[in-house]
Scaffold this motif. Structure first.
Motif, mmCIF file in Angstrom:
data_model
loop_
_atom_site.group_PDB
_atom_site.id
_atom_site.type_symbol
_atom_site.label_atom_id
_atom_site.label_comp_id
_atom_site.label_asym_id
_atom_site.label_seq_id
_atom_site.Cartn_x
_atom_site.Cartn_y
_atom_site.Cartn_z
ATOM 1 N N PRO A 119 -1.930 50.913 -43.275
ATOM 2 C CA PRO A 119 -2.971 51.153 -42.269
ATOM 3 C C PRO A 119 -2.340 51.311 -40.898
ATOM 4 N N PHE A 120 -3.141 51.732 -39.937
ATOM 5 C CA PHE A 120 -2.645 51.790 -38.567
ATOM 6 C C PHE A 120 -2.294 50.380 -38.114
ATOM 7 N N HIS A 121 -1.133 50.218 -37.451
ATOM 8 C CA HIS A 121 -0.659 48.873 -37.104
ATOM 9 C C HIS A 121 -1.400 48.334 -35.878
ATOM 10 N N SER A 122 -2.634 47.954 -36.115
ATOM 11 C CA SER A 122 -3.502 47.502 -35.024
ATOM 12 C C SER A 122 -3.002 46.206 -34.389
ATOM 13 N N TYR A 123 -2.288 45.366 -35.162
ATOM 14 C CA TYR A 123 -1.807 44.093 -34.612
ATOM 15 C C TYR A 123 -0.798 44.323 -33.490
ATOM 16 N N THR A 124 0.247 45.069 -33.806
ATOM 17 C CA THR A 124 1.288 45.280 -32.805
ATOM 18 C C THR A 124 0.855 46.283 -31.736
ATOM 19 N N PHE A 125 -0.060 47.183 -32.077
ATOM 20 C CA PHE A 125 -0.610 48.079 -31.048
ATOM 21 C C PHE A 125 -1.334 47.252 -29.990
ATOM 22 N N TYR A 168 -5.446 51.594 -21.641
ATOM 23 C CA TYR A 168 -5.307 50.413 -22.496
ATOM 24 C C TYR A 168 -6.375 49.363 -22.216
ATOM 25 N N THR A 169 -6.892 49.314 -20.998
ATOM 26 C CA THR A 169 -8.010 48.414 -20.715
ATOM 27 C C THR A 169 -9.217 48.804 -21.556
ATOM 28 N N GLY A 170 -9.419 50.099 -21.712
ATOM 29 C CA GLY A 170 -10.553 50.582 -22.490
ATOM 30 C C GLY A 170 -10.348 50.497 -23.984
ATOM 31 N N ILE A 171 -9.095 50.622 -24.428
ATOM 32 C CA ILE A 171 -8.844 50.712 -25.861
ATOM 33 C C ILE A 171 -8.667 49.355 -26.534
ATOM 34 N N ILE A 172 -8.219 48.349 -25.798
ATOM 35 C CA ILE A 172 -7.949 47.042 -26.398
ATOM 36 C C ILE A 172 -9.172 46.447 -27.102
ATOM 37 N N PRO A 173 -10.367 46.440 -26.478
ATOM 38 C CA PRO A 173 -11.524 45.853 -27.179
ATOM 39 C C PRO A 173 -11.798 46.506 -28.527
ATOM 40 N N PHE A 174 -11.554 47.811 -28.629
ATOM 41 C CA PHE A 174 -11.816 48.505 -29.879
ATOM 42 C C PHE A 174 -10.724 48.256 -30.907
ATOM 43 N N MET A 175 -9.494 48.099 -30.456
ATOM 44 C CA MET A 175 -8.418 47.767 -31.374
ATOM 45 C C MET A 175 -8.605 46.358 -31.945
ATOM 46 N N VAL A 176 -9.084 45.457 -31.100
ATOM 47 C CA VAL A 176 -9.389 44.099 -31.574
ATOM 48 C C VAL A 176 -10.538 44.166 -32.572
ATOM 49 N N GLY A 177 -11.542 44.968 -32.264
ATOM 50 C CA GLY A 177 -12.681 45.099 -33.151
ATOM 51 C C GLY A 177 -12.317 45.698 -34.493
ATOM 52 N N VAL A 178 -11.321 46.605 -34.509
ATOM 53 C CA VAL A 178 -10.903 47.246 -35.752
ATOM 54 C C VAL A 178 -10.415 46.215 -36.765
ATOM 55 N N ASN A 179 -9.783 45.144 -36.287
ATOM 56 C CA ASN A 179 -9.273 44.112 -37.189
ATOM 57 C C ASN A 179 -10.410 43.373 -37.902
ATOM 58 N N PHE A 180 -11.613 43.398 -37.305
ATOM 59 C CA PHE A 180 -12.745 42.692 -37.892
ATOM 60 C C PHE A 180 -13.801 43.643 -38.440
ATOM 61 N N MET A 181 -13.828 44.890 -37.874
ATOM 62 C CA MET A 181 -14.794 45.889 -38.317
ATOM 63 C C MET A 181 -14.074 47.222 -38.539
ATOM 64 N N PRO A 182 -13.360 47.367 -39.654
ATOM 65 C CA PRO A 182 -12.559 48.573 -39.922
ATOM 66 C C PRO A 182 -13.355 49.873 -39.858
ATOM 67 N N LEU A 183 -14.639 49.833 -40.202
ATOM 68 C CA LEU A 183 -15.448 51.051 -40.203
ATOM 69 C C LEU A 183 -15.627 51.627 -38.809
ATOM 70 N N LEU A 184 -15.296 50.832 -37.787
ATOM 71 C CA LEU A 184 -15.415 51.291 -36.405
ATOM 72 C C LEU A 184 -14.540 52.506 -36.140
ATOM 73 N N LEU A 185 -13.440 52.615 -36.872
ATOM 74 C CA LEU A 185 -12.506 53.723 -36.667
ATOM 75 C C LEU A 185 -13.129 55.082 -36.963
ATOM 76 N N SER A 186 -14.121 55.126 -37.822
ATOM 77 C CA SER A 186 -14.707 56.403 -38.208
ATOM 78 C C SER A 186 -15.991 56.719 -37.439
ATOM 79 N N SER A 187 -16.336 55.904 -36.486
ATOM 80 C CA SER A 187 -17.588 56.098 -35.761
ATOM 81 C C SER A 187 -17.459 57.215 -34.724
ATOM 82 N N ASP A 188 -18.588 57.888 -34.481
ATOM 83 C CA ASP A 188 -18.624 58.945 -33.472
ATOM 84 C C ASP A 188 -18.387 58.375 -32.073
ATOM 85 N N MET A 189 -18.860 57.156 -31.854
ATOM 86 C CA MET A 189 -18.672 56.529 -30.555
ATOM 87 C C MET A 189 -17.203 56.353 -30.232
ATOM 88 N N LEU A 190 -16.409 55.960 -31.232
ATOM 89 C CA LEU A 190 -14.978 55.776 -31.006
ATOM 90 C C LEU A 190 -14.315 57.093 -30.642
#
Length: 217
Positions: A119-125, A168-190
């Motif tokens: 998967p995309f390395h969301s932890y180290t990203f 990165y200020t804008g992207i961090i909340p979504f990267m954190v969310g990806v670890n708990f809500m993987p389906l977020l990656l495929s959303s139109d909002m993202l």
């Protein structure tokens, strides 16, 4: 074409502008930045072409982006290390230069792993993004106490820092969310958010190239 597909044209535009104004920063710590921009653009266009050639087939490209984003973080840590003049700040960034590659290695070997199907390395990203934001904060704190604050609009490193910080200020909340809500990656909002953040970041880069004078360190 999707918004994700448009991002590569922003990257290409920034790379072209970087070449156009290269003489301004050719002797600074940012002299290799143009190669990074072109590397990112080439990877993006190559991946897009691969997807086009194998249309209908799921193409796993996380392997490429896991490596690319890790290299980007290390590059920026090096740039800020050589840009910063305050020894205490330099030691902090030097610590990041050691800690981040160690974290990436651990993640690649034992956690999210570095394989063709990983998967995309969301932890180290996310870790890299947080460390980079701290580094940029140190940079801003330093220039506020120097004469550079008087001509920040003509200071290329300032514009690059603003672009990176906003992205990165804008992207961090979504990267954190990806670890708990993987389906977020495929959303139109993202998709909208990613495009907007990239637009802001590369606009800052381009503005910096255009406005900066020859003194960039």
């Amino acid at each position: 074409m999707s918004l994700f597909g448009l991002i590569k044209y922003l990257e290409l535009l920034a790379a072209l502008v970087a070449v156009l104004y290269y003489r301004k920063y050719a002797t600074s710590h940012l002299r290799h930045f143009v190669y990074l921009l072109w590397g990112v653009a080439v990877v993006e266009f190559t991946m897009a072409e691969v997807k086009h050639l194998y249309e209908g087939v799921v193409v796993q490209n996380n392997f490429v982006y896991n490596l690319l984003t890790s290299v980007q973080y290390v590059y920026f840590f090096f740039v800020y290390y050589y840009t910063l003049k305050t020894q205490r700040y330099k030691k902090i960034v030097a610590g990041f230069l050691v800690a981040f590659p160690v974290a990436v290695t651990i993640n690649f070997l034992w956690m999210q792993r570095l394989t063709l199907t990983a998967p995309f390395h969301s932890y180290t990203f996310t870790l890299g993004a947080i460390l980079l934001m701290v580094t940029i904060g140190l940079f801003f704190a330093e220039i506020l106490n120097t004469e550079k604050v008087l001509y920040f609009k003509r200071y290329l490193m300032f514009w690059i820092s603003i672009g990176l910080f906003l992205f990165y200020t804008g992207i961090i909340p979504f990267m954190v969310g990806v670890n708990f809500m993987p389906l977020l990656l495929s959303s139109d909002m993202l998709s909208i958010i990613f495009f907007t953040l990239n637009l802001v970041m590369y606009s800052c880069f381009i503005t910096g190239f255009a406005l900066a004078n020859t003194y960039t360190d």
